[in-house]
Design a protein around this motif. Structure first.
Motif, PDB file in Angstrom:
ATOM      1  N   SER A   1       0.661  -0.674  -0.237  1.00 43.73           N
ATOM      2  CA  SER A   1       0.083  -0.005   0.002  1.00 43.73           C
ATOM      3  C   SER A   1       0.744   1.159  -0.244  1.00 43.73           C
ATOM      4  O   SER A   1       0.155   2.555  -0.357  1.00 43.73           O
ATOM      5  CB  SER A   1      -0.348  -0.046   1.895  1.00 43.73           C
ATOM      6  N   THR A   2       1.923   1.040   0.242  1.00 44.47           N
ATOM      7  CA  THR A   2       3.145   2.240   0.757  1.00 44.47           C
ATOM      8  C   THR A   2       3.290   2.369  -0.647  1.00 44.47           C
ATOM      9  O   THR A   2       3.580   3.547  -1.436  1.00 44.47           O
ATOM     10  CB  THR A   2       3.873   1.924   1.651  1.00 44.47           C
ATOM     11  N   GLU A  37      -6.006  10.777  -6.399  1.00 44.01           N
ATOM     12  CA  GLU A  37      -6.583  10.049  -5.133  1.00 44.01           C
ATOM     13  C   GLU A  37      -6.869   8.634  -5.717  1.00 44.01           C
ATOM     14  O   GLU A  37      -7.176   7.270  -4.354  1.00 44.01           O
ATOM     15  CB  GLU A  37      -7.158  10.302  -4.536  1.00 44.01           C
ATOM     16  N   ARG A  38      -7.023   8.250  -6.065  1.00 43.93           N
ATOM     17  CA  ARG A  38      -7.459   6.847  -6.859  1.00 43.93           C
ATOM     18  C   ARG A  38      -6.967   6.229  -7.598  1.00 43.93           C
ATOM     19  O   ARG A  38      -6.642   6.026  -8.679  1.00 43.93           O
ATOM     20  CB  ARG A  38      -8.410   6.670  -7.105  1.00 43.93           C
ATOM     21  N   PHE A  92      -7.688   1.553  -4.800  1.00 45.15           N
ATOM     22  CA  PHE A  92      -6.805   1.874  -4.365  1.00 45.15           C
ATOM     23  C   PHE A  92      -7.264   3.636  -4.274  1.00 45.15           C
ATOM     24  O   PHE A  92      -6.687   4.107  -4.988  1.00 45.15           O
ATOM     25  CB  PHE A  92      -5.232   1.798  -4.185  1.00 45.15           C
ATOM     26  N   ASP A  93      -7.720   3.880  -2.821  1.00 44.74           N
ATOM     27  CA  ASP A  93      -7.568   5.180  -2.503  1.00 44.74           C
ATOM     28  C   ASP A  93      -6.792   5.505  -1.408  1.00 44.74           C
ATOM     29  O   ASP A  93      -6.391   4.940  -0.530  1.00 44.74           O
ATOM     30  CB  ASP A  93      -8.788   5.473  -2.027  1.00 44.74           C
ATOM     31  N   VAL A  94      -6.180   6.715  -1.848  1.00 44.23           N
ATOM     32  CA  VAL A  94      -4.792   6.886  -0.581  1.00 44.23           C
ATOM     33  C   VAL A  94      -5.607   7.491   0.436  1.00 44.23           C
ATOM     34  O   VAL A  94      -7.041   7.374   1.009  1.00 44.23           O
ATOM     35  CB  VAL A  94      -4.686   8.510  -1.479  1.00 44.23           C
ATOM     36  N   PRO A 134      -4.738   5.184   3.709  1.00 41.79           N
ATOM     37  CA  PRO A 134      -5.032   3.853   2.125  1.00 41.79           C
ATOM     38  C   PRO A 134      -5.886   3.115   2.784  1.00 41.79           C
ATOM     39  O   PRO A 134      -6.755   3.570   3.828  1.00 41.79           O
ATOM     40  CB  PRO A 134      -4.138   3.184   2.531  1.00 41.79           C
ATOM     41  N   ASP A 135      -7.243   2.751   1.495  1.00 41.54           N
ATOM     42  CA  ASP A 135      -8.524   2.739   1.483  1.00 41.54           C
ATOM     43  C   ASP A 135      -8.248   0.838   0.428  1.00 41.54           C
ATOM     44  O   ASP A 135      -7.910   1.517  -0.652  1.00 41.54           O
ATOM     45  CB  ASP A 135      -9.198   2.820   1.240  1.00 41.54           C
ATOM     46  N   ARG A 136      -7.499   0.205   0.618  1.00 40.18           N
ATOM     47  CA  ARG A 136      -7.611  -0.739  -0.759  1.00 40.18           C
ATOM     48  C   ARG A 136      -8.468  -2.062  -0.746  1.00 40.18           C
ATOM     49  O   ARG A 136      -8.560  -2.452   0.523  1.00 40.18           O
ATOM     50  CB  ARG A 136      -6.437  -1.403  -0.518  1.00 40.18           C
ATOM     51  N   LEU A 161       1.814   1.965  -3.480  1.00 37.91           N
ATOM     52  CA  LEU A 161       0.519   2.630  -4.163  1.00 37.91           C
ATOM     53  C   LEU A 161       0.319   3.909  -3.854  1.00 37.91           C
ATOM     54  O   LEU A 161      -0.231   4.231  -5.090  1.00 37.91           O
ATOM     55  CB  LEU A 161      -1.151   1.319  -3.743  1.00 37.91           C
ATOM     56  N   ALA A 162       0.508   4.586  -2.854  1.00 34.34           N
ATOM     57  CA  ALA A 162       0.236   5.895  -2.509  1.00 34.34           C
ATOM     58  C   ALA A 162       1.529   6.565  -2.860  1.00 34.34           C
ATOM     59  O   ALA A 162       0.757   8.037  -3.346  1.00 34.34           O
ATOM     60  CB  ALA A 162       0.606   5.857  -0.817  1.00 34.34           C
TER      61      ALA A 162
END
Length: 182
Positions: free
Chosen positions: A107-108, A120-121, A142-144, A146-148, A110-111
Motif C-alpha cells: 500500500s505504501t 487520489e484513486r 486503491f484510494d489514498v 489508504p483504502d484498498r 501504491l500511495a
C-alpha cells in the motif's frame, strides 16, 4: 479638361465592380478547413482533461485469453475508466511501481504511485480465461488514505463489448454504485 470616367469606362473593367476571385475564395475555404481541423484536434486532445483527474485506471493485464478475446483487456480497461470518469494510464501498474522501485502489492508503494501521478484513486487488475468460456476479472481499487479493496468477477458475455458492459455493471459497487445505462 479631361472627361469624367465612370467605373465602366476604366481600363480592365466591364460594367461593374466584381467580387473576389475564385482563387481568393479557395484560399479562404482552405484556411477555414485548416482552422476547423485544428479546433477538432484540440478538442480531441483535451477530452481526457475533462476526465476525473483524481482517478487513474491502469491497463488490465490478461493471461491465457483465447484469440477472440485478445482485445478484451484494452476494451474492458477503457469501459471501466469511462464508467468512473477516470484517465487510462499508458503503462501497467507494475511498470509505474517499477519506476519508483517499489512493489505494487504494498500500500505504501501504491500511495507513492498515486502521489507521483497526482491522483487520489488507482484501479488495476487482471483478466483470465476460465472453463466454460467464462472470464475472471480481479479488480483492485486503491484510494489514498489508504483504502484498498479487491473484488473478483466472473463474466459470461460473448463479445468484448458485452463483457465490458457486464464488468461495468458488476463492479459498480466497488466504485460507489456508478454504472452505465443500457
Amino acid at each position: 479638361m479631361s472627361p469624367v470616367r465612370t467605373i465602366s469606362s476604366l481600363p480592365g473593367t466591364v460594367g461593374a465592380v466584381s467580387g473576389p476571385s475564385s482563387a481568393a475564395i479557395g484560399r479562404v475555404s482552405t484556411r477555414l478547413q485548416r482552422i476547423a481541423i485544428i479546433v477538432c484536434a484540440l478538442v480531441a486532445i483535451s477530452a481526457p482533461a475533462f476526465a476525473d483527474k483524481r482517478a487513474q485506471v491502469f491497463p488490465l493485464s490478461g493471461s491465457g485469453l483465447p484469440d477472440k478475446l485478445a482485445t478484451a483487456p484494452a476494451k474492458l480497461t477503457k469501459a471501466l475508466a469511462t464508467s468512473i470518469s477516470a484517465v487510462v494510464a499508458s503503462v501497467p501498474i507494475e511498470d509505474a511501481a517499477g519506476l519508483l522501485e517499489c512493489d505494487p502489492e504494498n500500500s505504501t508503494c501504491l500511495a507513492a504511485v498515486a502521489k507521483s501521478l497526482g491522483v487520489e484513486r488507482l484501479v488495476f487488475g487482471t483478466i483470465s480465461s476460465q472453463a466454460g468460456g467464462k472470464l475472471k476479472v480481479t479488480l483492485t481499487r486503491f484510494d489514498v488514505g489508504p483504502d484498498r479493496q479487491q473484488q473478483t468477477f466472473e463474466l459470461e458475455g460473448g463479445t468484448t463489448e458485452q463483457l465490458a458492459t457486464e464488468l461495468v455493471k458488476a463492479s459498480s459497487s466497488l466504485f460507489g454504485g456508478v454504472s452505465i445505462e443500457e
